[in-house]
Design an enzyme around this catalytic site. Structure first.
Site, PDB file in Angstrom:
ATOM      1  CB  VAL A  49      54.165  50.399  16.643  1.00  0.00           C
ATOM      2  CG1 VAL A  49      53.595  48.975  16.694  1.00  0.00           C
ATOM      3  CG2 VAL A  49      55.334  50.519  17.620  1.00  0.00           C
ATOM      4  CD  GLU A  53      57.932  53.835  25.253  1.00  0.00           C
ATOM      5  OE1 GLU A  53      56.742  54.150  25.280  1.00  0.00           O
ATOM      6  OE2 GLU A  53      58.358  52.883  24.585  1.00  0.00           O
ATOM      7  CB  ALA A  69      44.271  34.776  10.197  1.00  0.00           C
ATOM      8  CE  LYS A 112      58.745  47.443  27.055  1.00  0.00           C
ATOM      9  NZ  LYS A 112      60.011  47.933  26.511  1.00  0.00           N
ATOM     10  CG  ASP A 139      59.410  50.908  28.280  1.00  0.00           C
ATOM     11  OD1 ASP A 139      58.253  51.021  27.843  1.00  0.00           O
ATOM     12  OD2 ASP A 139      60.221  50.062  27.860  1.00  0.00           O
TER      13      ASP A 139
HETATM   14  P1  NDP Z   1      54.936  57.110  17.595  1.00  0.00           P
HETATM   15  O1  NDP Z   1      55.112  58.384  18.336  1.00  0.00           O
HETATM   16  O2  NDP Z   1      55.888  56.780  16.518  1.00  0.00           O
HETATM   17  O3  NDP Z   1      53.475  57.085  16.957  1.00  0.00           O
HETATM   18  C1  NDP Z   1      52.338  57.396  17.711  1.00  0.00           C
HETATM   19  C2  NDP Z   1      51.146  57.589  16.766  1.00  0.00           C
HETATM   20  O4  NDP Z   1      49.998  57.873  17.535  1.00  0.00           O
HETATM   21  C3  NDP Z   1      51.307  58.737  15.803  1.00  0.00           C
HETATM   22  O5  NDP Z   1      50.555  58.468  14.632  1.00  0.00           O
HETATM   23  C4  NDP Z   1      50.679  59.899  16.562  1.00  0.00           C
HETATM   24  O6  NDP Z   1      50.149  60.872  15.723  1.00  0.00           O
HETATM   25  C5  NDP Z   1      49.564  59.210  17.306  1.00  0.00           C
HETATM   26  N1  NDP Z   1      49.303  59.802  18.624  1.00  0.00           N
HETATM   27  C6  NDP Z   1      50.116  59.762  19.689  1.00  0.00           C
HETATM   28  N2  NDP Z   1      49.523  60.368  20.740  1.00  0.00           N
HETATM   29  C7  NDP Z   1      48.353  60.800  20.327  1.00  0.00           C
HETATM   30  C8  NDP Z   1      47.294  61.521  20.953  1.00  0.00           C
HETATM   31  N3  NDP Z   1      47.334  61.892  22.223  1.00  0.00           N
HETATM   32  N4  NDP Z   1      46.226  61.835  20.228  1.00  0.00           N
HETATM   33  C9  NDP Z   1      46.175  61.473  18.951  1.00  0.00           C
HETATM   34  N5  NDP Z   1      47.129  60.791  18.299  1.00  0.00           N
HETATM   35  C10 NDP Z   1      48.210  60.450  18.983  1.00  0.00           C
HETATM   36  O7  NDP Z   1      54.874  55.965  18.679  1.00  0.00           O
HETATM   37  P2  NDP Z   1      55.279  54.431  18.514  1.00  0.00           P
HETATM   38  O8  NDP Z   1      54.689  53.897  17.277  1.00  0.00           O
HETATM   39  O9  NDP Z   1      56.722  54.290  18.734  1.00  0.00           O
HETATM   40  O10 NDP Z   1      54.573  53.792  19.787  1.00  0.00           O
HETATM   41  C11 NDP Z   1      53.192  53.505  19.806  1.00  0.00           C
HETATM   42  C12 NDP Z   1      52.888  52.621  21.003  1.00  0.00           C
HETATM   43  O11 NDP Z   1      53.628  51.418  20.880  1.00  0.00           O
HETATM   44  C13 NDP Z   1      53.300  53.216  22.368  1.00  0.00           C
HETATM   45  O12 NDP Z   1      52.385  52.783  23.339  1.00  0.00           O
HETATM   46  C14 NDP Z   1      54.675  52.595  22.609  1.00  0.00           C
HETATM   47  O13 NDP Z   1      54.985  52.531  23.979  1.00  0.00           O
HETATM   48  C15 NDP Z   1      54.442  51.219  22.040  1.00  0.00           C
HETATM   49  N6  NDP Z   1      55.631  50.491  21.629  1.00  0.00           N
HETATM   50  C16 NDP Z   1      56.559  51.082  20.835  1.00  0.00           C
HETATM   51  C17 NDP Z   1      57.651  50.371  20.402  1.00  0.00           C
HETATM   52  C18 NDP Z   1      58.692  50.970  19.541  1.00  0.00           C
HETATM   53  O14 NDP Z   1      59.697  50.294  19.262  1.00  0.00           O
HETATM   54  N7  NDP Z   1      58.530  52.208  19.068  1.00  0.00           N
HETATM   55  C19 NDP Z   1      57.839  48.958  20.772  1.00  0.00           C
HETATM   56  C20 NDP Z   1      56.781  48.418  21.613  1.00  0.00           C
HETATM   57  C21 NDP Z   1      55.728  49.174  22.011  1.00  0.00           C
HETATM   58  P3  NDP Z   1      51.036  62.100  15.185  1.00  0.00           P
HETATM   59  O15 NDP Z   1      52.311  61.509  14.667  1.00  0.00           O
HETATM   60  O16 NDP Z   1      50.189  62.677  14.137  1.00  0.00           O
HETATM   61  O17 NDP Z   1      51.269  62.955  16.374  1.00  0.00           O
HETATM   62  N1  HSE Z   2      60.951  52.278  24.265  1.00  0.00           N
HETATM   63  C1  HSE Z   2      60.807  50.875  24.324  1.00  0.00           C
HETATM   64  C2  HSE Z   2      62.178  50.240  24.404  1.00  0.00           C
HETATM   65  C3  HSE Z   2      60.065  50.377  23.109  1.00  0.00           C
HETATM   66  O1  HSE Z   2      63.172  50.913  24.129  1.00  0.00           O
HETATM   67  O2  HSE Z   2      62.279  49.078  24.764  1.00  0.00           O
HETATM   68  C4  HSE Z   2      59.740  48.917  23.163  1.00  0.00           C
HETATM   69  O3  HSE Z   2      58.785  48.660  24.141  1.00  0.00           O
END
Ligand code: NDP
Ligand code: HSE
Length: 441
Positions: free
Chosen positions: A14, A194, A33, A209, A205
């Protein structure tokens, strides 16, 4: 005017999507914006990995750091965008950003479902906004619809496919006969799942939501711990096929329904009539149906997960926050759609009190009188039958599948009846019970 300075916590699926969309559409976003929105700092664990997550043209202007606290404490950052996930460090950082007077944008539904009451109270006290459009249904603007577009309505119920990963798995299994584990691996590769994919497949999850949607629809506090949840891991191919024969699709639905006694809050595999649009929402697509007393039913559909669809919602929140920066905090759109001192104490009902229709699959010995016993038990529990299907026994087999669809009944009564049916000498094993929603009114 000076650009809004954004600090990103996390640069994975994201976070990198947000940077890409902001870079690609910078000019249009700025026009909407009223000011440019600029990501100035990004905190990650692994800087090399983060740099590789987006093209050099996007990452070259970004200052990466491993120090997450430095971003929430940076006086030059106006908005903190929490895209790291988890409910421990993310909570600490979010509360600290709020305490520092920063607005926050997040996609973290787990954090909000578990600690939203604390987080929104802190934000309210400090006069800052915590925006969370991306936390529910990816790119679909369902939070805005509930909080603003439907503000005239008394919301009666919401039913949604709100987990893209499980919908993707169910669709690929049904259409391609793919194996559960293979499709899950594909969903992980595509960035849908996730960090812990059991959250997707066991319903956590979707329940996170749904907790958020219910809070906004009914003006109640977040109460994730009272949500009933059941995932898709125990669904069998037989039940999916029988449901199809009867004119239904099975979807993992989140349902929040207002009743006089309280609120039903539940996530479970659900039979939906095939003719409903939502029954045909497949793959990673999500859809939410909202029943309002004035508008009737409205349906919102779109990509529920993935990098840029989710970034679309995050960036929309950044635009919203930028627009409202100068607005008096007391007159901004309230976090829970209802004013903070107007929340309702309607209780969340236990699953035994839920009223819905049911799909029952019984394994019965092919003997006279079996049906009579089953229908007698159901009738004595006040459960009426809507449809029934009895399969021929396979060659050499004595046991047949009997499928029964019921009219609406209370879950506790159905459970009592099933306990009696399972005691019958003609019934083999446990009865499979799935809930069925007609979603017609
Ligand atoms: P990713 O695992 O792809 O990315 C997470 C990022 O955060 C990475 O840069 C990671 O660093 C960093 N990170 C994670 N945990 C920690 C920690 N404990 N300490 C420090 N850095 C951390 O996750 P997503 O982008 O998929 O998801 C991010 C958020 O968005 C979550 O809350 C998820 O539920 C939510 N979300 C995701 C969606 C999706 O489609 N993926 C859709 C809607 C919501 P590094 O890689 O260096 O470990
Ligand atoms: N893991 C979640 C899903 C990401 O599959 O819907 C979006 O919130």
């Amino acid at each position: 005017m000076k650009p809004i300075q954004v600090g990103l916590l996390g640069f994975g699926t994201v976070g990198s999507g947000v940077a890409k969309v902001l870079a690609r559409n910078a000019e249009e976003i700025g026009r909407r914006a009223g000011r440019a929105i600029q990501v100035s700092r990004v905190a990650v664990r692994n800087i090399d990995k983060a740099r590789a997550a987006a093209p050099a043209a996007v990452t070259e202007g970004l200052a990466f750091t491993n120090d997450f606290h430095a971003i929430v404490d940076d006086p030059n950052i106006d908005v903190v965008c929490e895209l790291m996930g988890g409910a421990t460090l993310a909570r600490e950082l979010m509360l600290r950003a709020i305490a520092n007077g920063k607005h926050v944008v997040t996609a973290n539904k787990a954090l909000l479902a578990l600690h939203g009451n604390e987080i929104f109270a802190a934000a309210h006290a400090k006069g800052v906004t915590v925006a969370f459009e991306a936390a529910v249904a990816g790119g679909i603007p369902i939070i805005k619809a509930l909080r603003e577009g439907l503000a005239a309505n008394r919301i009666e119920w919401i039913a949604g496919i709100i987990n893209g990963t499980s919908n993707f798995i169910l669709t690929e299994m049904r259409d391609k006969g793919a194996a559960f584990a293979d499709v899950l691996a594909e969903a992980q590769k595509l960035g849908y799942a996730e960090a812990d994919p059991t959250f997707d497949i066991e319903g956590h999850d979707a329940a996170h939501k749904l907790t958020i949607l219910a809070a906004l629809a009914f003006g109640i506090p977040m109460q994730f711990e009272k949500a009933y949840l059941e995932g898709i891991s125990k669904l069998t191919r037989e039940d999916i096929a029988y449901a199809e024969q009867l004119g239904y699709r099975i979807k993992l639905l989140g349902i929040a329904r207002r009743r006089a006694e309280g609120i039903e809050l539940r996530v479970h595999p659900t039979l939906i009539p095939y003719k409903r649009i939502i029954a045909n929402v497949d793959g990673v697509m999500n859809a939410v149906v909202v029943q309002g007393d004035a508008v009737g039913q409205t349906l919102y559909s779109g990509r529920g997960a993935g990098s840029e669809p989710t970034a679309s919602a995050v960036v929309a929140d950044l635009v919203d926050v930028t627009r409202t920066l100068t607005a008096d905090p007391g007159h901004r759109v309230p976090h829970f759609a209802f004013q903070p001192d107007q929340l309702s104490d309607l209780p969340i009902l236990p699953i035994s009190e839920v009223e819905t229709s049911y799909y029952l699959r019984l394994r019965a010995h092919d003997r006279p009188g079996v049906m009579a016993d089953i229908t007698r038990i159901l009738a004595s529990g006040g459960i009426s039958i809507d449809a029934m299907l009895q399969k021929e026994p396979a060659e050499g087999e004595q046991i047949v599948d009997i499928i029964i669809l019921t009219h609406v009944a209370k879950e506790a009564r159905v459970n009592d009846a099933l306990a009696q049916i399972e005691q019958l000498p003609t019934i083999s094993g446990k009865v499979t019970k799935l809930r069925l929603e007609n979603l017609d009114k």
